[in-house]
Write an enzyme that holds these catalytic residues in place. Structure first.
Site, PDB file in Angstrom:
ATOM      1  N   GLU A 209       0.875  -1.188   0.000  1.00  0.00           N
ATOM      2  CA  GLU A 209       0.000   0.000   0.000  1.00  0.00           C
ATOM      3  C   GLU A 209       0.903   1.227   0.000  1.00  0.00           C
ATOM      4  OE1 GLU A 209      -3.956  -0.101   2.641  1.00  0.00           O
ATOM      5  OE2 GLU A 209      -2.279  -1.029   3.649  1.00  0.00           O
ATOM      6  N   VAL A 210       0.781   2.042  -1.018  1.00  0.00           N
ATOM      7  CA  VAL A 210       1.591   3.259  -1.101  1.00  0.00           C
ATOM      8  C   VAL A 210       0.696   4.421  -0.678  1.00  0.00           C
ATOM      9  CG1 VAL A 210       2.933   4.752  -2.620  1.00  0.00           C
ATOM     10  CG2 VAL A 210       3.064   2.256  -2.875  1.00  0.00           C
TER      11      VAL A 210
END
Ligand SMILES: NC(=O)c1ccc[n+]([C@@H]2O[C@H](COP(=O)([O-])OP(=O)(O)OC[C@H]3O[C@@H](n4cnc5c(N)ncnc54)[C@H](O)[C@@H]3O)[C@@H](O)[C@H]2O)c1
Length: 296
Positions: free
Chosen positions: A131-132
């Protein structure tokens, strides 16, 4: 050869190190723990990894930083202050944090535009997702570069539109795990049966379709709208919450079911890794596009 500095040699840092090494990066790992040398020798045997307690030395000349230190805002702020001062101004500083806001980690940091959360799922070596999560001051180029690096490692990263505590994965997990603890506390089910139930139903389903697509299929040709109006309308009960004062009972039951210590951990981790490897390729990872909503 590009250089990655990994900060923290715990469960997550060691796994990142194997992943970056396998993808052809020069890996440096930094951690103040006194057993760092032995740990690296044991966990990263045969890999050309440099290990040091000296964060400044590890960060100097890095092309990308992946932080995996303690989940404490203040400690991360200190680490990122050092990283900001000792890396080039084009270097992305990514935190593996499971829940802390990138804006909190970057508070007071002159390199806030370079700071982003790159949250892996354990073990990063096998789980496709990262997850960025950008903070309000994270530059778009930082997010783009982080996505590019993770794709280069064979991961399937997702960019969140904005920050929120716990991001998406751990917010979902928090609700789910609280309900699991509540059901055990209520005497509805015991720990091994709850895990069995999830593995044999929801876990398998969600590995294949995800909750919204499952809803579409659950409604038949009339789709999720039918499911929500028909079955969903009858789920109008209060799900309740676990009693925090009785958390110890749940933990006792988990320890009784799975054991604790090095031997139990090694056995469970090997079994998890074998099972995960067995399903990754048949499910199309790492190449299945996450936006494939039309079956094309
Ligand atoms: N364990 C998980 O399932 C998981 C999953 C995804 C993300 N994360 C995140 O990854 C990070 C690391 O988690 P973990 O589970 O590997 O923790 P861990 O406790 O296994 O490892 C943390 C490491 O950080 C080291 N450390 C302490 N102070 C430090 C400092 N000042 N500089 C560098 N290293 C320092 C410790 O010695 C330890 O080796 C956390 O932010 C956590 O939220 C954990």
């Amino acid at each position: 050869m590009s250089v990655v500095t990994i900060v923290g040699a715990g469960v997550i840092g060691i796994s990142w190190a194997r992943l970056f090494d396998a993808a052809g990066w020069e890996v440096r790992i930094s951690d103040p723990r006194p057993d760092l040398g032995e740990l690296v020798e044991r966990e990263l045997a045969g890999r050309p990894v440099t290990a040091t307690a000296d964060l400044v030395a590890a960060a100097s000349g890095a092309d990308f930083v992946q932080e995996a230190g303690p989940e404490q805002e203040e400690v991360k702020r200190e680490i990122f202050a050092t990283l900001a001062a000792h890396t080039r101004d084009d270097v992305v500083l990514a935190s593996s944090s499971s829940s802390l806001l990138p804006s909190a980690i970057a508070r007071g940091n002159p390199a806030a535009d370079r700071i982003v959360v790159g949250h892996p799922f354990n073990p990063p070596e096998l789980m496709p997702l990262v997850e960025v999560v950008p903070g309000p001051r994270t530059a778009a180029t930082t997010v783009d570069r982080a996505l590019e690096v993770y794709r280069g490692l064979g991961k399937s990263p997702i960019r969140l539109k904005k920050e929120i505590p716990g991001f998406v994965g751990n917010r979902l997990q928090k609700v789910f795990n609280e309900q699991a603890a509540h059901l055990v506390q209520q005497g509805v089910i015991d720990v091994p049966d709850l895990d069995h139930l999830v593995r044999a139903s929801l876990g398998l389903r969600w590995a294949v379709t995800g909750p919204f697509e499952s809803g579409v299929l659950g409604g038949g040709p009339a789709g999720m709208r039918h499911l929500v109006e028909h079955v969903g309308s009858q789920l109008a009960f209060d799900a309740g919450r676990p009693d925090p004062a009785r958390t110890g009972e749940v933990l006792d039951a988990v320890e009784q079911a799975y054991g604790t210590g090095e031997t139990a951990y090694a056995h469970l981790a090997a079994r998890r890794d074998d099972r995960t490897r067995a399903v990754l390729e048949p499910l199309g990872w790492p190449d299945l596009p996450s936006q494939d909503t039309q079956g094309q």
